[in-house]
Design a protein around this motif. Structure first.
Motif, PDB file in Angstrom:
ATOM      1  N   SER A   1      39.957 -27.521  26.147  1.00  0.00           N
ATOM      2  CA  SER A   1      39.466 -28.290  25.496  1.00  0.00           C
ATOM      3  C   SER A   1      38.375 -28.491  25.226  1.00  0.00           C
ATOM      4  CB  SER A   1      40.112 -29.708  26.463  1.00  0.00           C
ATOM      5  OG  SER A   1      41.127 -29.444  25.669  1.00  0.00           O
ATOM      6  N   GLY A   2      37.082 -27.312  25.406  1.00  0.00           N
ATOM      7  CA  GLY A   2      35.225 -27.385  25.083  1.00  0.00           C
ATOM      8  C   GLY A   2      35.015 -27.905  26.721  1.00  0.00           C
ATOM      9  N   GLN A   3      35.505 -28.415  27.540  1.00  0.00           N
ATOM     10  CA  GLN A   3      35.297 -28.402  28.326  1.00  0.00           C
ATOM     11  C   GLN A   3      34.784 -27.422  29.781  1.00  0.00           C
ATOM     12  OE1 GLN A   3      35.241 -32.317  29.586  1.00  0.00           O
ATOM     13  NE2 GLN A   3      36.234 -32.533  28.051  1.00  0.00           N
ATOM     14  N   LEU A   4      34.541 -27.175  30.784  1.00  0.00           N
ATOM     15  CA  LEU A   4      34.577 -26.753  32.106  1.00  0.00           C
ATOM     16  C   LEU A   4      35.602 -27.338  33.371  1.00  0.00           C
ATOM     17  CD1 LEU A   4      31.073 -25.025  33.096  1.00  0.00           C
ATOM     18  CD2 LEU A   4      33.024 -24.702  31.587  1.00  0.00           C
ATOM     19  N   VAL A   5      36.281 -27.219  33.790  1.00  0.00           N
ATOM     20  CA  VAL A   5      37.482 -27.968  34.438  1.00  0.00           C
ATOM     21  C   VAL A   5      37.824 -26.767  35.519  1.00  0.00           C
ATOM     22  CG1 VAL A   5      40.095 -27.902  34.616  1.00  0.00           C
ATOM     23  CG2 VAL A   5      38.343 -28.661  32.219  1.00  0.00           C
ATOM     24  N   THR A   6      37.766 -26.845  36.073  1.00  0.00           N
ATOM     25  CA  THR A   6      38.108 -26.346  37.732  1.00  0.00           C
ATOM     26  C   THR A   6      39.262 -25.939  38.048  1.00  0.00           C
ATOM     27  OG1 THR A   6      38.171 -28.206  39.102  1.00  0.00           O
ATOM     28  CG2 THR A   6      36.008 -27.690  38.815  1.00  0.00           C
ATOM     29  N   VAL A   7      39.896 -24.921  38.743  1.00  0.00           N
ATOM     30  CA  VAL A   7      41.145 -24.163  38.893  1.00  0.00           C
ATOM     31  C   VAL A   7      41.178 -23.391  39.953  1.00  0.00           C
ATOM     32  CG1 VAL A   7      41.942 -24.314  36.407  1.00  0.00           C
ATOM     33  CG2 VAL A   7      40.471 -21.801  37.377  1.00  0.00           C
ATOM     34  N   ASP A   8      42.126 -23.173  40.635  1.00  0.00           N
ATOM     35  CA  ASP A   8      41.865 -23.381  42.598  1.00  0.00           C
ATOM     36  C   ASP A   8      41.833 -21.410  42.127  1.00  0.00           C
ATOM     37  OD1 ASP A   8      41.412 -25.530  43.495  1.00  0.00           O
ATOM     38  OD2 ASP A   8      43.793 -25.784  43.763  1.00  0.00           O
ATOM     39  N   ARG A   9      41.360 -20.813  43.135  1.00  0.00           N
ATOM     40  CA  ARG A   9      41.748 -19.606  42.875  1.00  0.00           C
ATOM     41  C   ARG A   9      41.353 -18.577  45.375  1.00  0.00           C
ATOM     42  NH1 ARG A   9      43.287 -19.984  38.944  1.00  0.00           N
ATOM     43  NH2 ARG A   9      42.746 -18.554  37.301  1.00  0.00           N
ATOM     44  N   SER A  10      40.741 -18.045  45.266  1.00  0.00           N
ATOM     45  CA  SER A  10      40.872 -17.201  46.484  1.00  0.00           C
ATOM     46  C   SER A  10      40.247 -16.286  46.282  1.00  0.00           C
ATOM     47  CB  SER A  10      42.173 -17.746  47.015  1.00  0.00           C
ATOM     48  OG  SER A  10      42.932 -15.988  47.181  1.00  0.00           O
ATOM     49  N   VAL A  11      39.374 -16.181  47.540  1.00  0.00           N
ATOM     50  CA  VAL A  11      38.286 -15.155  47.335  1.00  0.00           C
ATOM     51  C   VAL A  11      38.333 -14.660  48.520  1.00  0.00           C
ATOM     52  CG1 VAL A  11      36.739 -15.301  45.977  1.00  0.00           C
ATOM     53  CG2 VAL A  11      36.575 -15.677  47.586  1.00  0.00           C
ATOM     54  N   ARG A  12      38.673 -13.147  49.492  1.00  0.00           N
ATOM     55  CA  ARG A  12      38.424 -12.581  50.589  1.00  0.00           C
ATOM     56  C   ARG A  12      37.315 -11.988  51.296  1.00  0.00           C
ATOM     57  NH1 ARG A  12      44.205  -8.599  50.632  1.00  0.00           N
ATOM     58  NH2 ARG A  12      45.990 -10.524  50.066  1.00  0.00           N
ATOM     59  N   ILE A  13      36.794 -12.411  52.586  1.00  0.00           N
ATOM     60  CA  ILE A  13      36.627 -12.301  53.428  1.00  0.00           C
ATOM     61  C   ILE A  13      36.333 -11.540  54.609  1.00  0.00           C
ATOM     62  CG2 ILE A  13      33.356 -13.039  54.052  1.00  0.00           C
ATOM     63  CD1 ILE A  13      34.411 -12.617  50.582  1.00  0.00           C
ATOM     64  N   PRO A  14      35.829 -10.720  54.817  1.00  0.00           N
ATOM     65  CA  PRO A  14      36.181  -9.719  56.152  1.00  0.00           C
ATOM     66  C   PRO A  14      35.770 -11.253  57.448  1.00  0.00           C
ATOM     67  CG  PRO A  14      34.907  -8.044  54.639  1.00  0.00           C
ATOM     68  CD  PRO A  14      35.093  -8.900  54.060  1.00  0.00           C
ATOM     69  N   ASP A  15      36.110 -11.025  58.616  1.00  0.00           N
ATOM     70  CA  ASP A  15      35.376 -11.740  59.343  1.00  0.00           C
ATOM     71  C   ASP A  15      34.543 -11.112  60.198  1.00  0.00           C
ATOM     72  OD1 ASP A  15      37.472 -13.670  59.197  1.00  0.00           O
ATOM     73  OD2 ASP A  15      39.189 -13.049  60.728  1.00  0.00           O
ATOM     74  N   GLY A  16      33.486 -12.103  60.016  1.00  0.00           N
ATOM     75  CA  GLY A  16      31.984 -11.597  61.491  1.00  0.00           C
ATOM     76  C   GLY A  16      31.082 -10.548  60.503  1.00  0.00           C
ATOM     77  N   THR A  17      31.316 -11.177  58.835  1.00  0.00           N
ATOM     78  CA  THR A  17      29.836 -10.877  57.392  1.00  0.00           C
ATOM     79  C   THR A  17      28.996 -11.472  57.542  1.00  0.00           C
ATOM     80  OG1 THR A  17      32.433 -10.319  55.861  1.00  0.00           O
ATOM     81  CG2 THR A  17      30.091  -9.997  55.089  1.00  0.00           C
ATOM     82  N   ALA A  18      27.827 -10.855  58.237  1.00  0.00           N
ATOM     83  CA  ALA A  18      26.236 -11.256  57.953  1.00  0.00           C
ATOM     84  C   ALA A  18      26.111 -12.532  57.009  1.00  0.00           C
ATOM     85  CB  ALA A  18      25.234 -10.716  57.719  1.00  0.00           C
ATOM     86  N   GLU A  19      25.858 -13.706  56.886  1.00  0.00           N
ATOM     87  CA  GLU A  19      25.683 -14.615  56.176  1.00  0.00           C
ATOM     88  C   GLU A  19      24.984 -13.982  54.958  1.00  0.00           C
ATOM     89  OE1 GLU A  19      25.652 -18.171  54.098  1.00  0.00           O
ATOM     90  OE2 GLU A  19      26.552 -17.755  55.903  1.00  0.00           O
ATOM     91  N   GLY A  20      23.787 -13.293  55.227  1.00  0.00           N
ATOM     92  CA  GLY A  20      22.983 -12.416  53.130  1.00  0.00           C
ATOM     93  C   GLY A  20      24.064 -11.747  52.259  1.00  0.00           C
ATOM     94  N   VAL A  21      25.247 -11.085  53.081  1.00  0.00           N
ATOM     95  CA  VAL A  21      26.655 -10.460  52.476  1.00  0.00           C
ATOM     96  C   VAL A  21      27.251 -11.044  52.338  1.00  0.00           C
ATOM     97  CG1 VAL A  21      27.901  -8.118  53.448  1.00  0.00           C
ATOM     98  CG2 VAL A  21      25.505  -8.458  54.251  1.00  0.00           C
ATOM     99  N   ARG A  22      27.540 -12.106  53.616  1.00  0.00           N
ATOM    100  CA  ARG A  22      29.219 -13.404  52.699  1.00  0.00           C
ATOM    101  C   ARG A  22      28.576 -13.772  51.360  1.00  0.00           C
ATOM    102  NH1 ARG A  22      32.576 -15.740  55.490  1.00  0.00           N
ATOM    103  NH2 ARG A  22      33.442 -17.854  54.496  1.00  0.00           N
ATOM    104  N   ARG A  23      27.314 -13.764  51.457  1.00  0.00           N
ATOM    105  CA  ARG A  23      27.515 -14.727  49.997  1.00  0.00           C
ATOM    106  C   ARG A  23      27.268 -13.607  48.813  1.00  0.00           C
ATOM    107  NH1 ARG A  23      22.177 -15.982  51.359  1.00  0.00           N
ATOM    108  NH2 ARG A  23      22.402 -18.558  50.986  1.00  0.00           N
ATOM    109  N   VAL A  24      26.406 -12.462  48.795  1.00  0.00           N
ATOM    110  CA  VAL A  24      26.854 -11.356  48.018  1.00  0.00           C
ATOM    111  C   VAL A  24      28.680 -11.222  47.655  1.00  0.00           C
ATOM    112  CG1 VAL A  24      27.204  -8.985  47.178  1.00  0.00           C
ATOM    113  CG2 VAL A  24      24.645 -10.492  47.909  1.00  0.00           C
ATOM    114  N   LEU A  25      29.318 -11.060  48.391  1.00  0.00           N
ATOM    115  CA  LEU A  25      31.199 -11.469  48.656  1.00  0.00           C
ATOM    116  C   LEU A  25      31.769 -12.091  48.179  1.00  0.00           C
ATOM    117  CD1 LEU A  25      31.884  -9.231  51.916  1.00  0.00           C
ATOM    118  CD2 LEU A  25      30.995  -8.299  49.708  1.00  0.00           C
ATOM    119  N   VAL A  26      31.200 -13.558  48.335  1.00  0.00           N
ATOM    120  CA  VAL A  26      31.627 -14.806  47.642  1.00  0.00           C
ATOM    121  C   VAL A  26      31.370 -14.922  46.046  1.00  0.00           C
ATOM    122  CG1 VAL A  26      31.568 -17.484  47.639  1.00  0.00           C
ATOM    123  CG2 VAL A  26      31.639 -16.279  49.722  1.00  0.00           C
ATOM    124  N   ALA A  27      30.294 -14.495  46.039  1.00  0.00           N
ATOM    125  CA  ALA A  27      30.042 -14.362  44.185  1.00  0.00           C
ATOM    126  C   ALA A  27      30.668 -13.421  43.717  1.00  0.00           C
ATOM    127  CB  ALA A  27      28.276 -13.950  44.396  1.00  0.00           C
TER     128      ALA A  27
END
Length: 215
Positions: free
Chosen positions: A78-104
């Motif tokens: 309807s011409g606006q931005l609306v949130t919807v639920d999704r999911s992403v997979r990130i390996p356990d123990g991922t370093a913070e800097g790498v985690r940011r990129v994987l999430v993105a």
């Protein structure tokens, strides 16, 4: 004896004919009172809409976010931005800097996915095209910078708004919710934000940004 009524032009009408003419307006009133309307044009308005715009059932939402880390992405409805639920997979123990990129990257992939059938029926679309990738900072970039394979100025206003607003509500953002984003190679970095007016009008309002000095 029958009385003849002379009318203009020399033609004659009998009392019965005159009575019939007088009855026509009364007949129209009676028909209207009964709810009958005459028409010569067929009317067909098509089937009634099956979904309320931008409304998804709990079952639809569960299907879309059944695995991985729960996240939200911004689609257009309807011409606006609306949130919807999704999911992403990130390996356990991922370093913070790498985690940011994987999430993105996970968020970017979800934005580029064609909305599900229930979402399409509810009016959801996306302006983000597939094939884009995101990487971490180059030398001399701030440590929380992200770089797209497509220069941000080359994106449509809606696509850039979807990406910035989605990133700003995730681990890909800086602590203040801003997003440092650039393109490949020497494309300058800018700090983007997602204010309310951008969410309300993503096709006409681009996310505001400021240049990152020294980047």
């Amino acid at each position: 004896m029958t009385t003849l009524v002379r009318v203009r032009g020399g033609r004659r009408r009998t009392p019965l004919a005159s009575l019939s003419l007088l009855s026509l307006p009364l007949l129209a009133v009676l028909l209207a009172g009964c709810g009958i309307r005459s028409t010569q044009v067929p009317t067909d308005f098509g089937p009634a809409p099956s979904r309320v715009p931008c409304a998804l059932s709990g079952q639809d939402i569960t299907t879309q976010s059944s695995r991985g880390i729960p996240v939200q992405v911004f689609l257009i409805c309807s011409g606006q931005l609306v949130t919807v639920d999704r999911s992403v997979r990130i390996p356990d123990g991922t370093a913070e800097g790498v985690r940011r990129v994987l999430v993105a990257q996970g968020l970017l992939d979800e934005l580029a996915e064609t909305p599900s059938t229930p979402e399409q029926q509810a009016g959801y679309t996306t302006d983000v095209r597939g094939g884009m990738t995101v990487s971490g900072p180059r030398p001399k970039d701030p440590e929380d910078a992200l770089r797209l394979s497509t220069p941000p100025p080359n994106l449509t206003s809606a696509a850039l708004a979807q990406i910035i607003c989605t990133f700003s509500d995730s681990a890909a953002a800086r602590d203040d919710g801003s997003v440092i984003l650039g393109g490949p190679d020497a494309t300058p970095l800018r700090s983007y934000e997602c204010p309310t007016d951008v969410r309300a009008n993503p096709t006409t309002k681009s996310p505001p940004s400021t240049p990152i000095s020294g980047a």
